[in-house]
Write a protein that holds these residues in place. Sequence first.
Motif, PDB file in Angstrom:
ATOM      1  N   SER A  83      18.521  52.241  37.933  1.00 58.07           N
ATOM      2  CA  SER A  83      17.173  52.333  38.863  1.00 58.07           C
ATOM      3  C   SER A  83      16.261  52.062  39.838  1.00 58.07           C
ATOM      4  N   TRP A  84      16.104  53.021  41.519  1.00 60.94           N
ATOM      5  CA  TRP A  84      16.089  52.297  42.830  1.00 60.94           C
ATOM      6  C   TRP A  84      15.124  51.933  42.534  1.00 60.94           C
ATOM      7  N   GLY A  85      13.736  51.916  42.233  1.00 62.70           N
ATOM      8  CA  GLY A  85      12.296  51.732  42.367  1.00 62.70           C
ATOM      9  C   GLY A  85      12.439  50.357  42.885  1.00 62.70           C
ATOM     10  N   PRO A  86      12.528  48.944  41.839  1.00 63.72           N
ATOM     11  CA  PRO A  86      13.334  48.140  42.590  1.00 63.72           C
ATOM     12  C   PRO A  86      13.860  47.600  43.794  1.00 63.72           C
ATOM     13  N   ILE A  87      14.208  48.533  44.641  1.00 66.48           N
ATOM     14  CA  ILE A  87      15.844  48.623  45.939  1.00 66.48           C
ATOM     15  C   ILE A  87      14.830  49.012  47.245  1.00 66.48           C
ATOM     16  N   PHE A  88      14.482  50.444  46.518  1.00 64.50           N
ATOM     17  CA  PHE A  88      14.542  51.074  47.356  1.00 64.50           C
ATOM     18  C   PHE A  88      13.065  50.998  47.965  1.00 64.50           C
ATOM     19  N   LYS A  89      12.520  51.259  49.236  1.00 65.91           N
ATOM     20  CA  LYS A  89      10.400  51.841  49.552  1.00 65.91           C
ATOM     21  C   LYS A  89      10.463  52.943  49.332  1.00 65.91           C
ATOM     22  N   PRO A  90       8.784  53.265  48.942  1.00 69.48           N
ATOM     23  CA  PRO A  90       8.529  54.249  48.563  1.00 69.48           C
ATOM     24  C   PRO A  90       8.922  55.291  49.870  1.00 69.48           C
ATOM     25  N   GLU A  91       8.861  55.028  50.946  1.00 71.25           N
ATOM     26  CA  GLU A  91       8.944  56.280  51.896  1.00 71.25           C
ATOM     27  C   GLU A  91      10.815  56.446  51.987  1.00 71.25           C
ATOM     28  N   GLU A  92      11.419  56.001  51.283  1.00 71.15           N
ATOM     29  CA  GLU A  92      12.754  55.642  51.507  1.00 71.15           C
ATOM     30  C   GLU A  92      13.575  56.750  50.174  1.00 71.15           C
ATOM     31  N   ILE A  93      12.922  56.327  48.740  1.00 68.50           N
ATOM     32  CA  ILE A  93      13.028  57.394  47.848  1.00 68.50           C
ATOM     33  C   ILE A  93      12.294  59.369  48.307  1.00 68.50           C
ATOM     34  N   GLU A  94      11.289  58.995  49.149  1.00 67.64           N
ATOM     35  CA  GLU A  94      10.688  60.703  49.819  1.00 67.64           C
ATOM     36  C   GLU A  94      12.004  61.235  50.147  1.00 67.64           C
ATOM     37  N   ALA A  95      12.828  60.257  51.498  1.00 70.53           N
ATOM     38  CA  ALA A  95      13.440  60.342  52.686  1.00 70.53           C
ATOM     39  C   ALA A  95      15.073  60.501  51.940  1.00 70.53           C
ATOM     40  N   LEU A  96      15.004  59.915  50.435  1.00 76.40           N
ATOM     41  CA  LEU A  96      16.700  60.178  49.673  1.00 76.40           C
ATOM     42  C   LEU A  96      16.398  61.101  48.602  1.00 76.40           C
ATOM     43  N   ALA A  97      15.164  61.317  47.978  1.00 69.88           N
ATOM     44  CA  ALA A  97      15.110  63.191  47.327  1.00 69.88           C
ATOM     45  C   ALA A  97      15.113  64.461  48.369  1.00 69.88           C
ATOM     46  N   ALA A  98      14.162  64.515  49.589  1.00 66.55           N
ATOM     47  CA  ALA A  98      14.128  65.235  50.468  1.00 66.55           C
ATOM     48  C   ALA A  98      16.317  65.165  50.739  1.00 66.55           C
ATOM     49  N   PHE A  99      16.808  64.493  50.923  1.00 66.46           N
ATOM     50  CA  PHE A  99      18.255  64.582  51.370  1.00 66.46           C
ATOM     51  C   PHE A  99      19.269  65.198  50.334  1.00 66.46           C
ATOM     52  N   VAL A 100      18.939  65.133  49.273  1.00 64.84           N
ATOM     53  CA  VAL A 100      19.509  65.677  47.996  1.00 64.84           C
ATOM     54  C   VAL A 100      19.465  66.896  48.026  1.00 64.84           C
ATOM     55  N   VAL A 101      17.715  67.502  47.775  1.00 64.47           N
ATOM     56  CA  VAL A 101      17.091  68.435  47.670  1.00 64.47           C
ATOM     57  C   VAL A 101      17.637  69.520  48.304  1.00 64.47           C
ATOM     58  N   ASN A 102      17.878  69.673  49.790  1.00 64.77           N
ATOM     59  CA  ASN A 102      18.395  70.033  51.051  1.00 64.77           C
ATOM     60  C   ASN A 102      20.009  70.228  50.875  1.00 64.77           C
ATOM     61  N   LEU A 103      20.405  69.065  49.809  1.00 64.94           N
ATOM     62  CA  LEU A 103      22.148  69.324  49.544  1.00 64.94           C
ATOM     63  C   LEU A 103      22.702  70.418  49.183  1.00 64.94           C
ATOM     64  N   ARG A 104      21.410  71.046  48.497  1.00 67.58           N
ATOM     65  CA  ARG A 104      21.691  72.340  47.334  1.00 67.58           C
ATOM     66  C   ARG A 104      21.856  73.638  48.187  1.00 67.58           C
ATOM     67  N   GLY A 105      23.299  74.265  47.355  1.00 68.39           N
ATOM     68  CA  GLY A 105      24.367  75.189  47.842  1.00 68.39           C
ATOM     69  C   GLY A 105      24.668  75.103  48.789  1.00 68.39           C
ATOM     70  N   SER A 106      25.148  73.244  49.574  1.00 67.55           N
ATOM     71  CA  SER A 106      25.888  73.213  50.526  1.00 67.55           C
ATOM     72  C   SER A 106      27.459  73.623  50.155  1.00 67.55           C
ATOM     73  N   ASN A 107      27.874  73.400  49.092  1.00 70.33           N
ATOM     74  CA  ASN A 107      29.030  73.859  48.421  1.00 70.33           C
ATOM     75  C   ASN A 107      30.138  73.024  49.698  1.00 70.33           C
ATOM     76  N   PRO A 108      30.394  71.382  48.931  1.00 73.56           N
ATOM     77  CA  PRO A 108      31.650  70.753  49.658  1.00 73.56           C
ATOM     78  C   PRO A 108      32.236  71.137  48.406  1.00 73.56           C
ATOM     79  N   ALA A 109      33.779  70.615  49.196  1.00 74.02           N
ATOM     80  CA  ALA A 109      35.096  70.078  49.726  1.00 74.02           C
ATOM     81  C   ALA A 109      35.370  69.717  48.296  1.00 74.02           C
ATOM     82  N   ASN A 110      35.835  69.745  46.906  1.00 75.15           N
ATOM     83  CA  ASN A 110      35.912  69.313  45.825  1.00 75.15           C
ATOM     84  C   ASN A 110      34.916  68.963  44.873  1.00 75.15           C
ATOM     85  N   ALA A 111      34.147  69.847  44.990  1.00 75.50           N
ATOM     86  CA  ALA A 111      32.542  69.617  43.986  1.00 75.50           C
ATOM     87  C   ALA A 111      32.993  69.411  42.519  1.00 75.50           C
ATOM     88  N   LYS A 112      32.480  68.162  42.428  1.00 78.20           N
ATOM     89  CA  LYS A 112      32.642  68.349  40.909  1.00 78.20           C
ATOM     90  C   LYS A 112      31.721  69.538  39.705  1.00 78.20           C
TER      91      LYS A 112
END
Lengths: 724, 192
Positions: free
Chosen positions: B154-183
């Motif tokens: 759980s990263w709640g105690p570690i990241f600030k709220p705006e960091e969690i938003e930014a991180l989630a935004a980054f992750v959501v944005n990853l969708r469909g990026s189709n990188p090499a060696n994907a699991k």
Amino acid sequence: MERKLEKFFYDDNIVKMFIMATLFWGGAAFLVGLIIALQLAYWPLNLNLDFLTFSRLRPLHTNAAIFAFAGNAIFAGIYHSSQRLLKTRLFSDFLTKLHFWGWQTIILAALITLPLGFTQGKEYAELEWPIDLMITIIWVVFAVNFFGTIARRREQHLYVAIWFYIATIVTVAMLHVVNSIEIPVSFLQSYPVYAGVQDALVQWWYGHNAVAFFLTTPFLGLMYYYIPKAVNRPIYSYRLSIVHFWALVFIYIWAGPHHLLYTALPEWSQTLGMIFSVMLWAPSWGGMINGLLTLRGAWHLLRTEPIVQFLIAAVTFYGMATFEGPLLSIKSVSALGHYTDWIIGHVHGGALGWNGFLAFGMIYYLVPRLWGADGMYSKKLMSYHLWIALTGILLYYISMVSAGITQGLMWRAISPTGQMTYPDFVQTVNAIRPLYWVRVFGGLLFITGYFIGIYNIWKTIAMGKKVSPVEQQAYALTFKDDSNENAHRKLEGLGTVFTVLVLVSVIVGSVIEILPTLSIHKHLPQDEQILPYTALEQLGRDVYVTEGCYVCHSQMIRTYTPDVIRFGPSSTIAESMYDHPFQWGSKRTGPDLARVGGKYPDLWHYRHMVDPRSMNNQSIMPAYGWLETKKADFYSLRKKLSVLRTLGVPYTDEQVSQADIWAEKQAEEVAAQLEKDGAPAGLKDKKIVALIAYLQCLGKKAKTGTDTSKWNNFPFKKVAGGEQ
Amino acid sequence: MSDNPNDKYDVVLDHEYDGIQELNNPLPMWWLWTFFGTIIFAFIYWIHYSVGGGMSLDGHLQAQLQQIEEQKQLEAKNQPQKNEADLETLPKNAAVVAQGNKVFQMNCANCHGDKGQGGIGPNLTDNYWIHGDGKMTSVMATIKDGVLEKGMPSWGPIFKPEEIEALAAFVVNLRGSNPANAKAPQGEDKGS
């Protein structure tokens, strides 16, 4: 009554032997210290070799510095000064030799077993049970030889140096025996009878008083002989000697719990440890005052005589360390300093400054006298040794105190909403890594001084003429009537009574602090109790102890806000009630592990153990690659669990008799999951699987927990439809 | 002892051991009073924390934790809640995604791969989600609370709220990026 004049010779040969041993082992202790300092600054120097890894070498360094370097120095000084202060030859030449060779054998055994991972996992008491037995025997040899010498004395009253030697011998015997009560499970492994909080308390009662009665009282005794001899001045105050001796001996023994402030140790015990540490300040300084003020009328020697400079620098460091000690024992100061390098700085101020300089001052005083030279070969080289080593100690001390306070402040930096400013532990390690290099440089200077000293001593010995023993004369002891003297003066004539009183003084505090804790686990409410480790977890715990993980990781979340925010709810007494030995640790070079269970997947632990940088690229942890190739000894578990059961861990008959099967089955499951997730096949009988099982259960053994593993319920009851 | 005017300084006693003599100087006053001072302090401290009602370490800890909790609630109240629609605009905001990337590389890449392709943890670039539906709110919840039984801290105690938003935004944005060696995909297909 006619007094008979008797003729005798001192045994100075043994003093020479102990001096040689001091210099030899001192060099080894310093070099290992330098290596581990380098490993902290630059992790690749762990070299991926198990026996050269930091966590194996650090115990070797501390044991060598305390028992080999300081130990041999004490024996040299005690044997040299006691013969002269008691006007008699040592009690038995045979015991003297047995003491010397026995002690060197113990050191050699430590040198071999510690790097190989044979350890009890208790600081400064790591040596395994056969070596513990040897230490006990040799200490008794020393005691018989010493008290025999007192019995044969030709001096009615015992001088203050002898009082300190007596306190050393009886108290170290008590500490060692009580802390080392353990049950062997094999030739080189044992479990202590104490568990968790009891073990912690007994261990730090021992650990703190090893500093008190191995590194302080004997050196005060040496100070009381070699300072007045070197400056040829009377001791400043006999009265002060009496008051500070008894105050020191009585108060010191209580101070152990200051190593456990904010932990799960009951708070009354912590408070006792703190207040007695504070009260220890003045009695400690009494020794410093008597040492320094003995120089009155001879201060000019401090300008010209390196021996005097060494001795006085030592006493000054003693004063600094014994002021800092009480300071660090204050709860709120400990909150900042505990688990940090501040403590490392503090002990090195004492060990290098006080013990080191006093030992070298004494050796420089003795070498020309024992080897028949007119003074040391070069006064200038002695000065170089002093100033280079002094610079080294100061660099060491300042860098470590700065590192400790920096890291302590970073750990506690928290916003009003509980957000950590430095949430990643490794950030706080990175911040102080430059200071680790300063420490390396400081240590290097100290060792440079040591080598200059070795050269100087070698040249002095080469210069010496052969000395034949000088015949001494003294009257046989006839007890003069001292009934008009004060009570203490009379006591100084009664060696046995004196010794008994010292023993009583150190037993009082010990009993009051330790006795109530021995039954503490019995009074824990049922719903707070925890489940014992599964066989595999216990095996993993033994790997944890063997590798010396406790050297860098604590398992004790303190009752202290920054700890709770970073690592989770504070640790309870129950959580370590089956821990033989306790592994609370005393230093956090890495994060606390008390609640690491379930925080990461098994695969994370596997990769992190094999290559820590793959999971955290800034980590300075050594790689423990051999854990994935070395086999775990499942078969030993039957014996281990049966010993643990006799110590009160509630294993069932079946769990003990099928311990190896229990462990193998759980290991198969862990290894299969690891393989499925991407780890190599064939890990099921390897140490790493046991260690991962142990790490994953940390903080999760509560009986009332919702996340208990099915492996706690082995053997599985047959129910309809196969295994439960 | 030493306040006695009859005390004589530098009196040599008739003790002599191997040439060492002893003076009988009185105890230094400042030393004696330091000793008494520490004893008095120790006594008062003991009384205060045993029967005098001094706050225990645990009491102190609980008070501080409560203070932190109150402060948190206060800030949460004062901060306007972003609604889902506002949040869903973040993955299109390049600055926010860049900030999220920075946090991701430092903390998440070890398990999820530097491009989110997966490793110890699942692939974050496909349409399959084990927890939640891959929308901002559910990704944020997973980051904040973790999935402890699966090894997601759980990263709640570690990241600030705006960091969690930014991180989630980054992750959501990853969708469909189709990188090499994907699991290989894990979880359920939630569509794009």
